[in-house]
Design a protein around this motif. Structure first.
Motif, PDB file in Angstrom:
ATOM      1  N   PRO A 206      -8.871  -6.356  -3.717  1.00  0.00           N
ATOM      2  CA  PRO A 206      -9.655  -6.350  -4.949  1.00  0.00           C
ATOM      3  C   PRO A 206      -8.800  -6.662  -6.181  1.00  0.00           C
ATOM      4  O   PRO A 206      -7.628  -6.273  -6.260  1.00  0.00           O
ATOM      5  N   VAL A 207      -9.392  -7.355  -7.130  1.00  0.00           N
ATOM      6  CA  VAL A 207      -8.702  -7.730  -8.361  1.00  0.00           C
ATOM      7  C   VAL A 207      -8.271  -6.461  -9.098  1.00  0.00           C
ATOM      8  O   VAL A 207      -9.040  -5.502  -9.238  1.00  0.00           O
ATOM      9  N   THR A 208      -7.026  -6.476  -9.561  1.00  0.00           N
ATOM     10  CA  THR A 208      -6.400  -5.313 -10.188  1.00  0.00           C
ATOM     11  C   THR A 208      -6.081  -5.612 -11.647  1.00  0.00           C
ATOM     12  O   THR A 208      -5.645  -6.716 -11.970  1.00  0.00           O
ATOM     13  N   GLU A 209      -6.289  -4.658 -12.504  1.00  0.00           N
ATOM     14  CA  GLU A 209      -5.886  -4.781 -13.910  1.00  0.00           C
ATOM     15  C   GLU A 209      -4.491  -4.213 -14.066  1.00  0.00           C
ATOM     16  O   GLU A 209      -4.185  -3.122 -13.561  1.00  0.00           O
ATOM     17  N   THR A 210      -3.621  -4.944 -14.749  1.00  0.00           N
ATOM     18  CA  THR A 210      -2.244  -4.496 -14.923  1.00  0.00           C
ATOM     19  C   THR A 210      -1.959  -4.285 -16.405  1.00  0.00           C
ATOM     20  O   THR A 210      -2.300  -5.127 -17.231  1.00  0.00           O
ATOM     21  N   THR A 279      -2.505   0.047  -3.156  1.00  0.00           N
ATOM     22  CA  THR A 279      -3.145  -0.174  -1.851  1.00  0.00           C
ATOM     23  C   THR A 279      -2.716   0.850  -0.812  1.00  0.00           C
ATOM     24  O   THR A 279      -3.385   1.003   0.211  1.00  0.00           O
ATOM     25  N   ILE A 280      -1.603   1.551  -1.044  1.00  0.00           N
ATOM     26  CA  ILE A 280      -1.154   2.552  -0.068  1.00  0.00           C
ATOM     27  C   ILE A 280      -2.216   3.633   0.098  1.00  0.00           C
ATOM     28  O   ILE A 280      -2.550   4.032   1.219  1.00  0.00           O
ATOM     29  N   GLU A 281      -2.769   4.125  -1.009  1.00  0.00           N
ATOM     30  CA  GLU A 281      -3.832   5.126  -0.947  1.00  0.00           C
ATOM     31  C   GLU A 281      -5.221   4.542  -1.169  1.00  0.00           C
ATOM     32  O   GLU A 281      -6.207   5.127  -0.706  1.00  0.00           O
ATOM     33  N   GLY A 282      -5.313   3.414  -1.873  1.00  0.00           N
ATOM     34  CA  GLY A 282      -6.617   2.928  -2.309  1.00  0.00           C
ATOM     35  C   GLY A 282      -7.256   1.861  -1.456  1.00  0.00           C
ATOM     36  O   GLY A 282      -8.409   1.488  -1.696  1.00  0.00           O
ATOM     37  N   THR A 303      -8.664  -5.348   3.930  1.00  0.00           N
ATOM     38  CA  THR A 303      -8.162  -5.188   2.565  1.00  0.00           C
ATOM     39  C   THR A 303      -9.185  -4.493   1.662  1.00  0.00           C
ATOM     40  O   THR A 303      -9.036  -4.494   0.445  1.00  0.00           O
ATOM     41  N   ASP A 304     -10.209  -3.899   2.262  1.00  0.00           N
ATOM     42  CA  ASP A 304     -11.276  -3.272   1.497  1.00  0.00           C
ATOM     43  C   ASP A 304     -10.779  -2.090   0.674  1.00  0.00           C
ATOM     44  O   ASP A 304      -9.854  -1.380   1.077  1.00  0.00           O
ATOM     45  N   LEU A 305     -11.428  -1.881  -0.449  1.00  0.00           N
ATOM     46  CA  LEU A 305     -11.162  -0.718  -1.297  1.00  0.00           C
ATOM     47  C   LEU A 305     -11.685   0.543  -0.614  1.00  0.00           C
ATOM     48  O   LEU A 305     -12.831   0.582  -0.154  1.00  0.00           O
ATOM     49  N   VAL A 306     -10.839   1.557  -0.525  1.00  0.00           N
ATOM     50  CA  VAL A 306     -11.256   2.857  -0.024  1.00  0.00           C
ATOM     51  C   VAL A 306     -11.770   3.716  -1.177  1.00  0.00           C
ATOM     52  O   VAL A 306     -12.786   4.404  -1.054  1.00  0.00           O
ATOM     53  N   ALA A 307     -11.065   3.668  -2.285  1.00  0.00           N
ATOM     54  CA  ALA A 307     -11.458   4.428  -3.473  1.00  0.00           C
ATOM     55  C   ALA A 307     -10.794   3.796  -4.690  1.00  0.00           C
ATOM     56  O   ALA A 307      -9.680   3.270  -4.581  1.00  0.00           O
ATOM     57  N   ASP A 365     -18.637   7.761  -1.715  1.00  0.00           N
ATOM     58  CA  ASP A 365     -19.048   6.358  -1.815  1.00  0.00           C
ATOM     59  C   ASP A 365     -17.993   5.581  -2.594  1.00  0.00           C
ATOM     60  O   ASP A 365     -17.949   5.648  -3.824  1.00  0.00           O
ATOM     61  N   PRO A 366     -17.135   4.797  -1.903  1.00  0.00           N
ATOM     62  CA  PRO A 366     -16.084   4.067  -2.618  1.00  0.00           C
ATOM     63  C   PRO A 366     -16.622   2.965  -3.507  1.00  0.00           C
ATOM     64  O   PRO A 366     -15.920   2.450  -4.359  1.00  0.00           O
TER      65      PRO A 366
END
Length: 391
Positions: A206-210, A279-282, A303-307, A365-366
């Motif tokens: 998923p696209v990430t804001e930095t 991505t380690i936790e998310g 590569t899906d988002l978990v949370a 619900d992620p």
């Protein structure tokens, strides 16, 4: 391919925090990791099988590494692509991403030219080698980000120049061989961790804001707080970038979202990237595990988002170099849905990356809309309670 365990041995050029997190990610898969790094007892050493002490351009050390492993990769862009290719050929082991890709990425001007040739949108840029030339470019662009063509990373080698009178000093600071890029008034910086596996398979996280300050990444917010149209464009641009790059693995693709909603490529890292530590936790599979899977030619993980997740970097908050002792850890460990990562560096210096923490959103619900502003605030509060300063 038939995969059996114990698994193969992976050689990694570089034994910093990225090598450490690779080792942590794949130990449970039965993959042995050997790193090459010039620093004895480097950050990765405690969690990998072995370390070869040697410089990144030490031909003998790289040949030794290649002789002991089943595949090669790198976690630092200072790795020598020619030596990697030669050692891999000599010992008949694959190296990923492709050394040609590393060679292209190492020179920021060559990198940008390759993207332009592929029709990928980037900010305006030009090569500069003299103060007079830089003065003209600053006047033309109304300000530039001056970048050392080679060797700069984590904000080093980047100098904003808004006044032509500052050209000579800025050029001296980056070493003289540079690229000047238009200084954008952007909406936000975003990133996509792209993934290339066997048989040309590609995936994106998923696209990430930095969030950067003083040219250093401070926080990453996943998913990005951007409009759906911008997210879709960022994903499309990232996939176009993956088509340009050869070899397997994770590629950190840094992007700008402009004020009018366009997406431009800033820089690319042919390896796991700080923007993807969440991505380690998310995510279902971390960038580190997927990088190793890809390099080995194994099936890629989801590569899906978990949370929703926010990562906050733990940087050196000291005035000068000193032995590293981090205080305030109790509050992070006691916090719900927060995870601390220590990089194992012996010394702390100003703004050095020493670790990170990730705060994740709760709930079953992620896909539910999370208050990422509140999540960012929580991550910052936890991070700001940590210090290397003596009380």
């Amino acid at each position: 391919m038939s995969i059996t365990l114990p698994g193969p041995t992976l050689g990694v050029v570089g034994g910093g925090q990225l090598g450490r997190m690779m080792g942590e990610a794949v130990a449970r898969l039965g993959v042995e990791v050997v790193v090459l790094d010039p620093t004895p007892d480097c950050p990765a050493a405690p969690v990998v099988s072995d370390q070869i002490v040697g410089d990144f351009d030490d031909a003998d050390a790289i040949r030794e590494l290649a002789s002991r492993v089943d595949a090669l990769t790198f976690e630092i862009v200072l790795a020598d692509p020619d030596l990697l290719a030669e050692a891999a050929a000599e010992h008949d082991v694959p190296v990923h991403p492709d050394p040609d890709t590393l060679r292209t990425i190492q020179d920021k001007l060559v990198q940008k030219e390759a993207l332009v040739d592929a029709g990928i949108p980037v900010p305006e840029f030009v090569a500069v080698a003299t103060a007079e030339g830089l003065e003209r470019v600053v006047e033309e662009f109304g300000g530039v980000m001056l970048k050392a063509r080679e060797g700069g990373y984590d904000g080093r080698g980047n100098v904003p120049v808004r006044d032509p009178a500052d050209a000579a000093a800025a050029l001296d600071e980056v070493g003289g061989n540079a690229m000047a890029e238009e200084l954008l008034d952007f909406e936000r910086e975003i990133a996509v961790m792209g993934l290339k596996g066997a048989d040309g398979e590609t995936r994106t996280y998923p696209v990430t804001e930095t969030v950067h300050r003083e040219e250093i990444l401070r926080e990453s917010v996943a998913p990005a707080r951007a409009d759906d149209a911008v997210v879709a464009e960022a994903e499309a641009v990232a996939r176009d970038v993956l088509d340009v790059l050869d070899g397997r693995g994770v590629f950190g693709i840094e992007l700008f979202e402009t004020r009018d909603g366009n997406v431009l490529v800033n820089e690319i890292a042919p390896r796991p990237h700080n923007s993807g530590h969440w991505t380690i936790e998310g995510a279902r599979t971390s960038q580190f595990e997927n990088h190793v899977r890809a390099v080995l030619g194994w099936p890629l993980g989801p590569t899906d988002l978990v949370a929703p997740a926010v990562t906050a970097n733990v940087l050196g908050d000291v005035e000068e170099t000193q032995s590293a002792t981090l205080s305030g850890v109790d509050d992070v460990l006691a916090a719900p849905a927060a995870d601390l990562h220590w990089y194992g560096k012996d010394d702390v210096r100003p703004l050095r990356k020493m670790g990170h923490l990730t705060a994740t959103a709760g709930g079953d619900d992620p896909d539910a809309a999370a208050d990422r502003d509140a999540l960012l605030s929580r991550a910052r509060d936890l991070r700001d309670g940590l210090t290397f300063r003596a009380e």
